[in-house]
Each structure stands twice: as C-alpha cells, then as structure tokens.
Design a protein around this motif. Sequence first.
Motif, PDB file in Angstrom:
ATOM      1  N   ALA A  71       0.870  -1.177   0.000  1.00 46.02           N
ATOM      2  CA  ALA A  71       0.000   0.000   0.000  1.00 46.02           C
ATOM      3  C   ALA A  71       0.904   1.224   0.000  1.00 46.02           C
ATOM      4  O   ALA A  71       2.046   1.154   0.473  1.00 46.02           O
ATOM      5  N   PRO A  72       0.424   2.326  -0.536  1.00 41.39           N
ATOM      6  CA  PRO A  72       1.252   3.539  -0.545  1.00 41.39           C
ATOM      7  C   PRO A  72       1.754   3.873   0.858  1.00 41.39           C
ATOM      8  O   PRO A  72       1.005   3.816   1.832  1.00 41.39           O
ATOM      9  N   GLY A  73       3.048   4.160   0.943  1.00 44.43           N
ATOM     10  CA  GLY A  73       3.640   4.526   2.221  1.00 44.43           C
ATOM     11  C   GLY A  73       4.058   3.348   3.082  1.00 44.43           C
ATOM     12  O   GLY A  73       4.625   3.547   4.157  1.00 44.43           O
ATOM     13  N   GLY A  77       5.577  -0.212  -0.756  1.00 41.83           N
ATOM     14  CA  GLY A  77       4.858   0.868  -1.426  1.00 41.83           C
ATOM     15  C   GLY A  77       5.496   1.355  -2.709  1.00 41.83           C
ATOM     16  O   GLY A  77       4.900   2.132  -3.437  1.00 41.83           O
ATOM     17  N   ASP A  78       6.699   0.859  -2.989  1.00 42.15           N
ATOM     18  CA  ASP A  78       7.374   1.266  -4.226  1.00 42.15           C
ATOM     19  C   ASP A  78       7.270   0.188  -5.308  1.00 42.15           C
ATOM     20  O   ASP A  78       7.951   0.259  -6.320  1.00 42.15           O
ATOM     21  N   THR A  79       6.409  -0.802  -5.115  1.00 42.00           N
ATOM     22  CA  THR A  79       6.226  -1.870  -6.103  1.00 42.00           C
ATOM     23  C   THR A  79       5.021  -1.559  -6.989  1.00 42.00           C
ATOM     24  O   THR A  79       4.276  -0.610  -6.723  1.00 42.00           O
TER      25      THR A  79
END
Length: 143
Positions: A71-73, A77-79
């Motif tokens: 999930a973002p953050g 989150g960078d996938t």
Amino acid sequence: MSSDARLIVLACALAAGACADFSRGEPSPAKDAGGTPSEGGADAGGDGGAALSFATDVYPLLVPTCQMCHAPGQMAGDTQLLFTGTAATDYATVLMFVDTSAPAGSRLLAKMSGNGHQGGTVYASGSPEYETVLHWIQQGAPQ
C-alpha cells in the motif's frame, strides 16, 4: 568490515524481512480433494467447477496478507502491486500479475509462494488459498 557497515547490513536484512507476516504460522495444509470451490477444492478449477470471482473468492485472500505491505507509504509501497482497499480498483492492478494463457506461471502465484518475494511465502504452493487463486486464473480471472 567496520561496525558501521555491519549495522547497515543488519538494518537492511531486518528491513527486507519486515514485510513477512510471521504471525501467520505454518502454511495451510494441503487441499482436501472434496473441498468446496470457494475453499480451493478440486472442483474449483477450470474443469467445470463453480465459477470463482475476484471480489468474493480471491480479494479476501489477498487483502489481509498483502495490503499491510503493498500500500502507498508501506514497506512495499514502491512496487507495482499496490492495494487501495477497493476490490474494483485493485482488480486491474492484480491482473498485471496474472497470465491466463499459462496460469501456473503467473507472477502472482510465484510471489504468493515466496518466489522473488521479499516478504516470504504468503500461501504455499498447494495450499487451499493458493489453489483458489490458481483456479480463478484458470477460469480467466473473472472480476
């Protein structure tokens, strides 16, 4: 190696394993041939068994195990695999990891079973959950 370098290596190793949810315990037992389609039983596949859907059969397996990192953050989150918490929105994202022409080779299944996944094994190959996702892909990955 200096003590600073050792600390950096240790921190990286701990961070890489942080996505794994070790509280899940042992992998699920092998599927029972008489299981129901939504449990990943033998009749759930593309062999004429009951139709599976992303929203009711697959998404509930992915959200509690994947969204905590994807999930973002968050840790992953960078996938490309990021969950929003909405099945309709996340369906398109998950499809990027599915190959309906070669279901068993789908990237989603590889990652779930720990192959190339820094978070370790989520669902072992052959587990009821893994089989449910495989059968969903074999059925054409319907929404």
